[in-house]
Motif scaffolding. Structure first.
Motif, PDB file in Angstrom:
ATOM      1  N   ALA A   1      73.391 -21.203   5.840  1.00 11.67           N
ATOM      2  CA  ALA A   1      74.304 -21.132   6.989  1.00 11.67           C
ATOM      3  C   ALA A   1      73.747 -20.257   8.102  1.00 11.67           C
ATOM      4  O   ALA A   1      73.727 -20.658   9.278  1.00 11.67           O
ATOM      5  N   GLU A   2      73.279 -19.077   7.749  1.00 16.34           N
ATOM      6  CA  GLU A   2      72.754 -18.157   8.760  1.00 16.34           C
ATOM      7  C   GLU A   2      71.490 -18.710   9.414  1.00 16.34           C
ATOM      8  O   GLU A   2      71.282 -18.552  10.618  1.00 16.34           O
ATOM      9  N   THR A   3      70.656 -19.380   8.628  1.00 11.59           N
ATOM     10  CA  THR A   3      69.414 -19.951   9.162  1.00 11.59           C
ATOM     11  C   THR A   3      69.713 -21.095  10.123  1.00 11.59           C
ATOM     12  O   THR A   3      69.065 -21.218  11.169  1.00 11.59           O
ATOM     13  N   ILE A   4      70.689 -21.910   9.798  1.00  9.09           N
ATOM     14  CA  ILE A   4      71.072 -23.029  10.675  1.00  9.09           C
ATOM     15  C   ILE A   4      71.592 -22.498  12.002  1.00  9.09           C
ATOM     16  O   ILE A   4      71.188 -22.964  13.076  1.00  9.09           O
TER      17      ILE A   4
ATOM     18  N   ARG B   1      85.832 -32.683  -1.036  1.00  7.51           N
ATOM     19  CA  ARG B   1      86.093 -32.183  -2.390  1.00  7.51           C
ATOM     20  C   ARG B   1      87.522 -31.639  -2.456  1.00  7.51           C
ATOM     21  O   ARG B   1      88.105 -31.310  -1.426  1.00  7.51           O
ATOM     22  N   PRO B   2      88.035 -31.517  -3.673  1.00 11.10           N
ATOM     23  CA  PRO B   2      89.382 -30.950  -3.815  1.00 11.10           C
ATOM     24  C   PRO B   2      89.452 -29.544  -3.232  1.00 11.10           C
ATOM     25  O   PRO B   2      88.471 -28.800  -3.220  1.00 11.10           O
TER      26      PRO B   2
ATOM     27  N   SER C   1      81.420 -24.081   1.196  1.00  6.22           N
ATOM     28  CA  SER C   1      80.289 -24.956   1.461  1.00  6.22           C
ATOM     29  C   SER C   1      79.468 -24.376   2.599  1.00  6.22           C
ATOM     30  O   SER C   1      79.950 -23.544   3.378  1.00  6.22           O
ATOM     31  N   VAL C   2      78.237 -24.825   2.675  1.00  9.94           N
ATOM     32  CA  VAL C   2      77.368 -24.392   3.772  1.00  9.94           C
ATOM     33  C   VAL C   2      77.986 -24.807   5.101  1.00  9.94           C
ATOM     34  O   VAL C   2      78.026 -24.027   6.054  1.00  9.94           O
TER      35      VAL C   2
END
Length: 149
Positions: free
Chosen positions: A95-98, A117-118, A127-128
């Motif tokens: 996440a941080e890299t994106i 997803r549930p 999630s990312v």
């Protein structure tokens, strides 16, 4: 409207739908498609390395190989659609890299894939994509993929 689009991919089914959307979006806007594959350092560091004699054959080797294959196939699909694709492999926390890549390259919009997803799953693991959406100040498009029950 969009000159630089960032697609983050990990080669999964959720990413495939996002890839198709990002290529179509880039073609429609005559934009450059930046494609980022993040090799998750937490995954690399989770292995003890005891089973590897030659350091060049550690877990990161397999992850980088998958990244290169994923990006090569995506470059081909983008080229078939007449889209210029700039690809990159970075190591770090996804996440941080994106978000850092998006900021460094001043992208106009991020395209991210996610699996539906549930709620219980997301509450426990997240999630990312969720983390990227919380961290970025840039516009983002999320492409959802249904997972079989």
């Amino acid at each position: 409207m969009y000159d630089r689009i960032l697609l983050s991919t990990d080669g999964t089914v959720a990413s495939e739908r996002a890839e198709a959307h990002a290529i179509e979006l880039a073609a429609a806007h005559d934009a450059v498609l930046h494609v980022l594959y993040v090799v998750d350092e937490d995954v690399v560091n989770a292995y003890s390395g005891d089973e590897y004699v030659d350091e060049a054959e550690g877990p990161e080797h397999g992850l980088e190989e998958r990244a290169e294959e994923t990006l090569a196939a995506l470059r081909d699909r983008a080229a078939d659609a007449g889209v210029d694709a700039e690809t990159a492999i970075h190591h770090g926390t996804p996440a941080e890299t994106i978000v850092a890549y998006a900021d460094d390259h001043d992208v106009d919009v991020l395209v991210l894939g996610t699996k539906r997803r549930p709620e219980e799953y997301r509450a426990l693991l997240g999630s990312v994509t969720d983390r990227v959406l919380r961290l970025t100040t840039r516009p983002a498009t999320v492409v959802k993929t249904e997972v079989p029950k």
